[in-house]
Design a protein around this motif. Structure first.
Motif, PDB file in Angstrom:
ATOM      1  N   PRO A 152       0.815  -1.219   0.000  1.00 58.28           N
ATOM      2  CA  PRO A 152       0.000   0.000   0.000  1.00 58.28           C
ATOM      3  C   PRO A 152       0.847   1.267   0.000  1.00 58.28           C
ATOM      4  O   PRO A 152       1.906   1.318   0.618  1.00 58.28           O
ATOM      5  N   VAL A 153       0.342   2.285  -0.701  1.00 57.35           N
ATOM      6  CA  VAL A 153       0.981   3.598  -0.726  1.00 57.35           C
ATOM      7  C   VAL A 153       0.016   4.665  -0.217  1.00 57.35           C
ATOM      8  O   VAL A 153       0.376   5.493   0.610  1.00 57.35           O
ATOM      9  N   ALA A 154      -1.213   4.634  -0.707  1.00 61.54           N
ATOM     10  CA  ALA A 154      -2.213   5.634  -0.333  1.00 61.54           C
ATOM     11  C   ALA A 154      -2.745   5.343   1.073  1.00 61.54           C
ATOM     12  O   ALA A 154      -2.741   4.207   1.536  1.00 61.54           O
ATOM     13  N   LEU A 159      -4.911   1.767   5.214  1.00 61.40           N
ATOM     14  CA  LEU A 159      -5.984   1.548   6.177  1.00 61.40           C
ATOM     15  C   LEU A 159      -6.676   0.201   5.934  1.00 61.40           C
ATOM     16  O   LEU A 159      -7.030  -0.507   6.875  1.00 61.40           O
ATOM     17  N   ALA A 160      -6.866  -0.169   4.673  1.00 61.91           N
ATOM     18  CA  ALA A 160      -7.515  -1.440   4.337  1.00 61.91           C
ATOM     19  C   ALA A 160      -6.630  -2.634   4.682  1.00 61.91           C
ATOM     20  O   ALA A 160      -7.121  -3.751   4.836  1.00 61.91           O
ATOM     21  N   GLY A 161      -5.323  -2.387   4.797  1.00 64.58           N
ATOM     22  CA  GLY A 161      -4.361  -3.388   5.250  1.00 64.58           C
ATOM     23  C   GLY A 161      -4.521  -4.765   4.636  1.00 64.58           C
ATOM     24  O   GLY A 161      -4.377  -4.938   3.434  1.00 64.58           O
ATOM     25  N   PRO A 162      -4.835  -5.763   5.458  1.00 62.93           N
ATOM     26  CA  PRO A 162      -4.863  -7.148   4.983  1.00 62.93           C
ATOM     27  C   PRO A 162      -6.003  -7.457   4.011  1.00 62.93           C
ATOM     28  O   PRO A 162      -6.017  -8.530   3.413  1.00 62.93           O
ATOM     29  N   LEU A 163      -6.946  -6.542   3.834  1.00 58.39           N
ATOM     30  CA  LEU A 163      -8.029  -6.788   2.880  1.00 58.39           C
ATOM     31  C   LEU A 163      -7.570  -6.640   1.428  1.00 58.39           C
ATOM     32  O   LEU A 163      -8.131  -7.278   0.533  1.00 58.39           O
ATOM     33  N   ILE A 164      -6.566  -5.810   1.195  1.00 57.60           N
ATOM     34  CA  ILE A 164      -6.114  -5.565  -0.185  1.00 57.60           C
ATOM     35  C   ILE A 164      -5.652  -6.851  -0.863  1.00 57.60           C
ATOM     36  O   ILE A 164      -6.088  -7.146  -1.984  1.00 57.60           O
TER      37      ILE A 164
END
Length: 186
Positions: A152-154, A159-164
């Motif tokens: 993640p960069v944004a 914030l979405a962390g492990p969901l991505i």
């Protein structure tokens, strides 16, 4: 007013034309192991067999037809991918759509392998690279292989962390099913 460059069924937004890569490990999806410090994805799915399936799937991947048929908005500065092609993938729907600029770093147009890899550019919510390859084995089995590394960069992807990674794997599976359907219809 932003002028869009027309490329047949696609239009590339020139606001993204001068973006730089936001990661250092270009072409790393070509090799193993994938770079440390990133989430990794590798998905290999059988999509059929025979030359006709291989050719139809390869065309669908390298023209972004498979991506579009999977629900992504894709704007590219060329119809078929080639190294250096700039792409903006629209992720999400309506006002929640996020623009994800990328650049093709590698293509394959070989008798047993067709596809490409693109890397993320500044402004992309992730940093990394993703490869989409259609592979025809010696036994005539045709596979679709997605290999990626990203982080993640944004703020919203952090914030979405492990969901991505879960979303990325789900999209890779959707793309595989879409490609299987497109290749079978050809």
């Amino acid at each position: 007013m932003t002028r869009l460059i027309s490329t047949g069924r696609t239009a590339f937004d020139p606001r993204y034309a001068h973006r730089a890569f936001n990661y250092a490990e270009r072409n790393a999806t070509e090799h193993r192991p994938l770079p440390a410090g990133y989430n990794h994805l590798h998905l290999r799915t059988r999509i059929g067999s025979g030359r006709a399936v291989f050719e139809a799937a390869g065309t669908a991947v390298t023209t972004f037809r498979a991506h579009r048929a999977s629900g992504m908005l894709v704007r590219a500065d060329h119809g078929a991918v080639r190294p250096g092609t700039r792409v903006v993938v629209g992720i999400g729907f309506g006002p929640l759509r996020i623009s994800a600029p990328c650049q093709v770093v590698r293509t394959a147009y070989d008798p047993g392998r067709t596809g490409f890899a693109y890397g993320t550019l500044t402004g992309h919510p992730e940093s990394g690279e993703e490869s989409f390859m259609v592979i025809r084995d010696a036994d005539d089995t045709v596979w679709f292989e997605v290999t990626a590394f990203s982080r993640p960069v944004a703020w919203y992807t952090r914030l979405a962390g492990p969901l991505i990674p879960v979303f990325q794997r789900g999209y890779a599976r959707l793309l595989s099913r879409t490609l299987r359907r497109l290749a079978a219809a050809a």
